[in-house]
Design a protein around this motif. Structure first.
Motif: not given
Length: 159
Positions: A14-18, A44-53
């Motif tokens: 499962p995809l988590d922050e690390p 990079d912030a856009q990438f992180r936000a995209f995958y968190r969602a």
């Protein structure tokens, strides 16, 4: 006599922050931007936000991050793999793991959407028995799942 390389060990986490951080590094080093994000990704912030969602899994090949696959509650899936993980059966293994996960979750089918020029995706979808429907340059794939314990019952229309 050449001995074939052993098949890579493929697993999902499962995809988590690390995992998002590992995925970002793979995306930057070993993928094309259009494979990993919608058009317009610039930070990079856009990438992180995209995958968190999104409900997603980190794809691991021999224990190393090699891409991601998503599986939504409605059965929609999609994946991208690092260039170095392509062409060795990883995509097919990932899709089989997603199908097993979807079956355990009680889904009736897994759905994918690609284009007619994505030969690699089409080959993987065909290899796992997807029913393909072409609409212009878009290809819609459906992978029916077996009925079994924990499978959601069909509605009155049988779907």
């Amino acid at each position: 006599m050449h001995t074939p390389d052993p098949a890579p060990h493929v697993s999902l986490r499962p995809l988590d922050e690390p995992g998002i951080e590992r995925l970002l590094q793979v995306a930057l080093a070993d993928a094309d931007p259009e494979d990993v994000m919608p058009p317009g990704w610039t930070t990079d912030a856009q990438f992180r936000a995209f995958y968190r969602a999104m409900p997603a899994f980190e794809v691991l090949v021999d224990g190393r991050t090699a891409g991601m696959v998503r599986l939504a509650d409605d059965g929609e899936t999609g994946m991208w793999l690092a260039r170095s993980a392509r062409g060795s059966g990883v995509g097919k293994a990932v899709l089989r793991l997603v199908l097993a996960h979807a079956t355990r979750a009680g889904l009736r089918a897994v759905l994918a959407d690609t284009t007619t020029d994505n030969a690699a995706a089409l080959a993987v979808l065909r290899a796992v028995g997807a029913e393909l429907r072409t609409e212009g340059d878009r290809v819609l794939a459906e992978l029916p799942l077996p009925d079994g314990p924990g499978t959601r019952p069909a509605d009155a229309n049988g779907s």
